[in-house]
Design a protein around this motif. Structure first.
Motif, PDB file in Angstrom:
ATOM      1  N   CYS A 151      -6.545  -1.096   3.827  1.00 20.34           N
ATOM      2  CA  CYS A 151      -5.812  -1.861   2.794  1.00 20.34           C
ATOM      3  C   CYS A 151      -5.833  -3.357   3.127  1.00 20.34           C
ATOM      4  CB  CYS A 151      -4.373  -1.367   2.674  1.00 20.34           C
ATOM      5  SG  CYS A 151      -3.461  -1.333   4.222  1.00 20.34           S
ATOM      6  N   VAL A 152      -5.732  -3.678   4.404  1.00 22.94           N
ATOM      7  CA  VAL A 152      -5.733  -5.091   4.819  1.00 22.94           C
ATOM      8  C   VAL A 152      -7.108  -5.704   4.506  1.00 22.94           C
ATOM      9  CG1 VAL A 152      -5.438  -6.709   6.754  1.00 22.94           C
ATOM     10  CG2 VAL A 152      -4.093  -4.595   6.671  1.00 22.94           C
ATOM     11  N   TYR A 153      -8.175  -4.979   4.888  1.00 22.80           N
ATOM     12  CA  TYR A 153      -9.528  -5.523   4.665  1.00 22.80           C
ATOM     13  C   TYR A 153      -9.801  -5.706   3.180  1.00 22.80           C
ATOM     14  CZ  TYR A 153      -9.735  -4.004   9.479  1.00 22.80           C
ATOM     15  OH  TYR A 153      -9.436  -3.797  10.797  1.00 22.80           O
ATOM     16  N   LYS A 176       9.960   5.970   2.162  1.00 21.08           N
ATOM     17  CA  LYS A 176      10.662   6.989   1.356  1.00 21.08           C
ATOM     18  C   LYS A 176      11.038   8.181   2.239  1.00 21.08           C
ATOM     19  CE  LYS A 176       8.631   6.496  -3.267  1.00 21.08           C
ATOM     20  NZ  LYS A 176       7.570   7.051  -4.114  1.00 21.08           N
ATOM     21  N   LYS A 177      10.083   8.580   3.054  1.00 19.34           N
ATOM     22  CA  LYS A 177      10.317   9.726   3.946  1.00 19.34           C
ATOM     23  C   LYS A 177      11.468   9.397   4.910  1.00 19.34           C
ATOM     24  CE  LYS A 177       7.686  12.534   7.118  1.00 19.34           C
ATOM     25  NZ  LYS A 177       6.535  12.370   7.988  1.00 19.34           N
ATOM     26  N   ALA A 178      11.483   8.163   5.388  1.00 20.73           N
ATOM     27  CA  ALA A 178      12.555   7.757   6.316  1.00 20.73           C
ATOM     28  C   ALA A 178      13.906   7.865   5.612  1.00 20.73           C
ATOM     29  CB  ALA A 178      12.304   6.330   6.807  1.00 20.73           C
ATOM     30  N   LEU A 179      13.959   7.434   4.353  1.00 22.80           N
ATOM     31  CA  LEU A 179      15.210   7.536   3.599  1.00 22.80           C
ATOM     32  C   LEU A 179      15.615   8.996   3.445  1.00 22.80           C
ATOM     33  CD1 LEU A 179      14.592   4.865   0.796  1.00 22.80           C
ATOM     34  CD2 LEU A 179      16.503   4.868   2.402  1.00 22.80           C
ATOM     35  N   SER A 202      16.719  -0.441   8.350  1.00 22.68           N
ATOM     36  CA  SER A 202      16.226   0.747   9.059  1.00 22.68           C
ATOM     37  C   SER A 202      14.947   1.305   8.432  1.00 22.68           C
ATOM     38  CB  SER A 202      17.317   1.816   9.080  1.00 22.68           C
ATOM     39  OG  SER A 202      17.720   2.104   7.746  1.00 22.68           O
ATOM     40  N   PHE A 203      14.976   1.610   7.115  1.00 20.90           N
ATOM     41  CA  PHE A 203      13.801   2.288   6.525  1.00 20.90           C
ATOM     42  C   PHE A 203      12.611   1.348   6.384  1.00 20.90           C
ATOM     43  CE2 PHE A 203      15.134   0.597   2.441  1.00 20.90           C
ATOM     44  CZ  PHE A 203      16.528   0.630   2.512  1.00 20.90           C
ATOM     45  N   ALA A 204      12.893   0.022   6.305  1.00 21.07           N
ATOM     46  CA  ALA A 204      11.782  -0.948   6.288  1.00 21.07           C
ATOM     47  C   ALA A 204      11.054  -0.915   7.636  1.00 21.07           C
ATOM     48  CB  ALA A 204      12.296  -2.342   5.988  1.00 21.07           C
ATOM     49  N   GLN A 205      11.809  -0.656   8.714  1.00 14.88           N
ATOM     50  CA  GLN A 205      11.165  -0.560  10.036  1.00 14.88           C
ATOM     51  C   GLN A 205      10.187   0.614  10.082  1.00 14.88           C
ATOM     52  OE1 GLN A 205      13.548  -1.117  13.636  1.00 14.88           O
ATOM     53  NE2 GLN A 205      15.266  -1.784  12.363  1.00 14.88           N
ATOM     54  N   TYR A 206      10.546   1.718   9.391  1.00 15.73           N
ATOM     55  CA  TYR A 206       9.625   2.869   9.373  1.00 15.73           C
ATOM     56  C   TYR A 206       8.387   2.566   8.530  1.00 15.73           C
ATOM     57  CZ  TYR A 206      12.960   5.495  12.041  1.00 15.73           C
ATOM     58  OH  TYR A 206      13.772   5.910  13.060  1.00 15.73           O
ATOM     59  N   GLY A 207       8.573   1.759   7.481  1.00 15.49           N
ATOM     60  CA  GLY A 207       7.419   1.302   6.696  1.00 15.49           C
ATOM     61  C   GLY A 207       6.508   0.443   7.553  1.00 15.49           C
ATOM     62  N   ALA A 208       7.109  -0.444   8.322  1.00  5.99           N
ATOM     63  CA  ALA A 208       6.326  -1.340   9.188  1.00  5.99           C
ATOM     64  C   ALA A 208       5.561  -0.538  10.248  1.00  5.99           C
ATOM     65  CB  ALA A 208       7.251  -2.355   9.852  1.00  5.99           C
ATOM     66  N   LEU A 209       6.211   0.527  10.740  1.00  7.61           N
ATOM     67  CA  LEU A 209       5.572   1.402  11.739  1.00  7.61           C
ATOM     68  C   LEU A 209       4.293   2.007  11.152  1.00  7.61           C
ATOM     69  CD1 LEU A 209       6.047   2.752  14.532  1.00  7.61           C
ATOM     70  CD2 LEU A 209       7.294   4.555  13.336  1.00  7.61           C
ATOM     71  N   GLU A 210       4.385   2.457   9.906  1.00  5.86           N
ATOM     72  CA  GLU A 210       3.215   3.030   9.237  1.00  5.86           C
ATOM     73  C   GLU A 210       2.154   1.937   8.985  1.00  5.86           C
ATOM     74  OE1 GLU A 210       2.127   5.967   8.671  1.00  5.86           O
ATOM     75  OE2 GLU A 210       0.454   5.438   7.321  1.00  5.86           O
ATOM     76  N   PRO A 232       0.818  -1.220   0.000  1.00  7.28           N
ATOM     77  CA  PRO A 232       0.000   0.000   0.000  1.00  7.28           C
ATOM     78  C   PRO A 232       0.858   1.279   0.000  1.00  7.28           C
ATOM     79  CG  PRO A 232      -0.899  -1.612   1.523  1.00  7.28           C
ATOM     80  CD  PRO A 232       0.408  -2.171   1.036  1.00  7.28           C
ATOM     81  N   GLN A 233       0.357   2.275  -0.721  1.00  9.48           N
ATOM     82  CA  GLN A 233       1.156   3.482  -0.996  1.00  9.48           C
ATOM     83  C   GLN A 233       1.596   4.212   0.285  1.00  9.48           C
ATOM     84  OE1 GLN A 233       2.262   4.150  -4.123  1.00  9.48           O
ATOM     85  NE2 GLN A 233       3.560   5.661  -3.078  1.00  9.48           N
ATOM     86  N   HIS A 234       0.721   4.306   1.295  1.00  9.48           N
ATOM     87  CA  HIS A 234       1.098   5.075   2.497  1.00  9.48           C
ATOM     88  C   HIS A 234       2.299   4.436   3.199  1.00  9.48           C
ATOM     89  CE1 HIS A 234      -1.724   2.072   4.086  1.00  9.48           C
ATOM     90  NE2 HIS A 234      -1.249   2.295   5.303  1.00  9.48           N
ATOM     91  N   ILE A 235       2.451   3.120   3.047  1.00 11.70           N
ATOM     92  CA  ILE A 235       3.596   2.438   3.680  1.00 11.70           C
ATOM     93  C   ILE A 235       4.873   2.746   2.889  1.00 11.70           C
ATOM     94  CG2 ILE A 235       4.532   0.160   4.302  1.00 11.70           C
ATOM     95  CD1 ILE A 235       1.603  -0.810   4.641  1.00 11.70           C
TER      96      ILE A 235
END
Ligand code: PMP
Length: 374
Positions: A280-282, A46-49, A264-272, A38-41
């Motif tokens: 998106c999950v539903y 991207k923002k974390a990078l 590192s940046f994958a962790q910020y994606g996971a946080l979102e 999903p785009q918000h993730i």
């Protein structure tokens, strides 16, 4: 030169199938969502990078992600887990490896589901331990008496996986409780792989950790949030188990020297993923449900099949037409990719795993082709 540890492990049968794919194949073999993340993730990573989150993080993961995982475990599973008892890992795969490496010695026994996810057997062998099969009836209910009889003084842990890959079975509360009782009576740890938790249609998910302290809970983002390539997952233990064995500190040693930290940046994606919009999950689960209903209806005309309650696989018994490998080969020759059940353990020899994490139209086409073949 090659170690016995490595020699003892067989390459995954699933990979071999994919090498047989042509551009005309319909792929019902793959074990990952066909949706994009999903785009918000993606935007959060991207923002974390852009914000310089490109360095090592603490070994166990960024505090805000562990806090959010702790909140998720409270909200979804009614578990009280201290964020310090959570390790963020490179996928559930690493969490499984850490768990086994931390508790299993050479010669110990590990009960694994048969049929079960391919890594359980190989990771157990990598630890020079002995995999012992946990068997199921035709509807994929665990043979509880069989489990009791399999316990020896060498049994260290039991791996559970609900919803299951490859069967799609969601374990009932009663069944989980029965295994928890066995674990408590024999001082055995349950390694609970809950990676398909959110992809569930008909039943409620229960974690063994609701019923026992003797549990390492494993989950991740690959399936629920379509994030397979991000390599991000986690494990959690409760305070009692951690205090008893100092488990987290011991697992951190392996994680630190083997992986340092999850990306590192994958962790910020996971946080979102955890804190952002869950629609998106539903949406994905609803689409999986539509496909499940289609494939179950079509396959029941051809094979013996227990309707799966979760994950994105069907695991029909095809023995009317030959064993699982013979029938799978026939299908693959006809451009329908699937995985012979024996890839998941010898108890799956008469089955085939079909994944419905692929387009609805392709499933329709494959079912039509299969009706002609059989
Ligand atoms: N457990 C099961 C049952 C799986 O099917 C998979 C992925 N195929 C994993 C664990 C590994 O997940 P991850 O991508 O988080 O490593």
């Amino acid at each position: 030169m090659i170690s016995n540890r490595c020699k003892n492990i067989k390459p995954s049968e699933i990979r071999k199938i994919f090498n047989m794919a042509t551009k005309d194949s319909i792929n019902l073999g793959i074990g990952e969502p066909d949706f994009d993340t999903p785009q918000h993730i993606i935007d959060a990573a991207k923002k974390a990078l852009d914000n310089g989150k490109t360095h090592y993080t603490p070994n166990s993961g960024i505090p805000e992600l562990r806090e959010s995982i702790s909140n998720k475990l409270k909200k979804d599973n009614n578990l009280n887990i201290n964020p310090d008892n959570i390790i963020t890992t490179c996928g559930a795969s690493e969490a499984l490896m850490l768990s086994l490496m931390a508790i299993v010695n050479k010669g110990d026994e590990v009960l694994i589901p048969n049929p079960g996810f391919v890594s359980y057997m190989s990771l157990t062998q990598m630890c020079e331990a002995k995999p012992i099969s946990m068997k199921f009836d035709d509807d994929f209910n665990i043979d509880i008496e069989g489990v009791k009889n399999s316990i020896t003084d060498k049994t260290k842990c039991i791996i559970l996986n609900s919803p299951s890959n490859p069967t799609g079975k969601v374990m009932d509360k009663k069944e989980i409780k029965a295994i928890c009782d066995i674990a408590d009576d024999n001082n055995i740890i349950i390694i609970s792989d809950e990676i398909y938790e959110k992809i569930i249609y008909d039943k409620k998910h229960h974690s063994p950790m609701e019923f026992t302290d003797n549990c390492i809970l494993i989950n991740g983002f690959s399936k629920s949030y379509a994030m397979t390539g991000w390599r991000i997952g986690y494990l959690a233990v409760n305070d009692n188990l951690n205090k008893k064995y100092n488990l987290i500190d011991n697992m951190i040693k392996i994680h630190q020297y083997g992986f340092a930290c999850a990306t590192s940046f994958a962790q910020y994606g996971a946080l979102e993923a955890l804190n952002g919009d869950q629609s998106c999950v539903y949406k994905m689960v609803n689409e999986f449900r539509r496909r499940r209903d289609l494939i179950v209806k079509g396959m029941k005309k051809l094979f013996k099949l227990t309707t799966p309650d979760g994950a994105f696989y069907v695991f029909p018994n095809v023995e009317e037409y030959g064993n699982g490998t013979e029938v799978a080969q026939k299908l693959i020759k006809n451009n329908i990719l699937c995985v012979p059940g024996v890839a998941f353990g010898e108890c799956g020899e008469n089955n085939i795993r079909f994944s419905y994490a692929t387009k609805y139209e392709d499933i329709e086409k494959a079912l039509e082709m299969m009706e002609n073949i059989f």
